[in-house]
Write an enzyme that holds these catalytic residues in place. Sequence first.
Site, mmCIF file in Angstrom:
data_model
loop_
_atom_site.group_PDB
_atom_site.id
_atom_site.type_symbol
_atom_site.label_atom_id
_atom_site.label_comp_id
_atom_site.label_asym_id
_atom_site.label_seq_id
_atom_site.Cartn_x
_atom_site.Cartn_y
_atom_site.Cartn_z
ATOM 1 N N GLU A 152 -23.282 82.208 59.483
ATOM 2 C CA GLU A 152 -24.076 80.859 59.530
ATOM 3 C C GLU A 152 -23.936 79.849 58.370
ATOM 4 O O GLU A 152 -23.207 80.286 57.586
ATOM 5 C CB GLU A 152 -25.718 81.157 59.413
ATOM 6 C CG GLU A 152 -26.106 82.321 60.821
ATOM 7 C CD GLU A 152 -26.060 81.589 61.963
ATOM 8 O OE1 GLU A 152 -26.606 80.673 62.096
ATOM 9 O OE2 GLU A 152 -25.454 82.289 62.721
ATOM 10 N N LYS A 168 -32.473 87.635 66.374
ATOM 11 C CA LYS A 168 -31.921 88.033 67.853
ATOM 12 C C LYS A 168 -33.025 89.145 68.348
ATOM 13 O O LYS A 168 -33.345 89.191 69.591
ATOM 14 C CB LYS A 168 -30.407 88.510 67.596
ATOM 15 C CG LYS A 168 -29.543 87.394 67.412
ATOM 16 C CD LYS A 168 -28.272 87.750 66.733
ATOM 17 C CE LYS A 168 -27.314 86.869 66.727
ATOM 18 N NZ LYS A 168 -26.169 87.033 65.829
HETATM 19 N N1 HSE Z 1 -23.668 84.292 62.401
HETATM 20 C C1 HSE Z 1 -23.737 84.958 63.450
HETATM 21 C C2 HSE Z 1 -23.105 86.300 63.505
HETATM 22 C C3 HSE Z 1 -23.151 84.091 64.628
HETATM 23 O O1 HSE Z 1 -22.256 86.490 62.551
HETATM 24 O O2 HSE Z 1 -23.362 87.320 64.359
HETATM 25 C C4 HSE Z 1 -23.442 84.525 65.946
HETATM 26 O O3 HSE Z 1 -24.996 84.454 66.046
#
Ligand code: HSE
Length: 339
Positions: A208, A223
């Site tokens: 991110e 998530k």
């Molecule tokens: N930064 C997130 C990951 C990207 O590494 O899974 C996808 O949501």
Amino acid sequence: MKHKIGILGFGTVGQGIAEILTEKRATLKQRFGFEFEVTAIAGSRYGTAYNPNGLDLKTLLDDVHKGNQFSKDRVDWDNLKLIRESDTNIWCELTYTNLETGGAAIDHVKTAIKAGKHVVSSNKGPAALYYSELSLLAKKHNVMFLNEGTVVAGTPVLNLANGPLAGCEITKIQGILNGTTNFILTEMEKGVGFKDVLKIAQEKGYAEADPTGDVEGYDARAKVVILANIVLQSPVSINNVSCKGITEISLTDIDVAKKEGKRWKLIGSVEKTNTGITASVAPQKISIDDPLAGISGTKNALTFTTDLLGDVTIVGPGAGKIETGFAILNDLLRLHFEN
Ligand code: HSE
């Protein structure tokens, strides 16, 4: 009907879907009757471009690849005016995730829905913080609010659960939900230090904008919340999910696990129980025989526990430009098929 697509945010995911749409234009028309123009793009670093007849995606992508601002069809509109007044029927909200407040994305999504436009989002903020409110608003305005790109990149998870698996009751979802941390743990097993691997994950666009969200488990927690809301239809909030990341795992811990025939993985889990719902994110030392131990690099894996099929597991890429761009295409096609 020719779809008129707007894109908010032209970072990794925005460029990914623009490249896919450019590449697959003829196939999408021929196979699915999916015809489109991208008429608006707002990319904070590159400016805002709008052309009701369709933007020249190749030129705009070239501009960006060269590190330049958009060279064609520039307008001086703010994002909300662009969302409301442009000739668009679908908005892709692909700006960076803010899991504290949701940031500008919340207004983007609300404005699009109120203007009677569908929203496809890879931004976890709106879905993790305001899913109930936004999905109700979308229902009221007779449009769809789709979020496949928020969980496990383009590996179809939400559309799998609410599509082909819709007749099953799903009681538990568990797996590896963050590509960056799985990549870090995999590389650490080769002896590379945490900070060096994190740098690579950032350079490759997995992490991110602020990688704290990845390594502290906040991204996986968002998530889990999205899965609870959209798949289990249970309103869980971020504060109800216990969360621990991987920052305390050292090369020594990794070595000790290896000697025990185990491997560290960051596991997200959400389960319906007799008393309600439990949800967590935490690193776990799992046996090398466990199928999740074999999931390496940026790959993610998710197991749905169902009443009719038992466990159904899907494995696929959890991060990346084209991989997440594909999630947007998946939702665009769903919109096309269902409207
Ligand atoms: N930064 C997130 C990951 C990207 O590494 O899974 C996808 O949501």
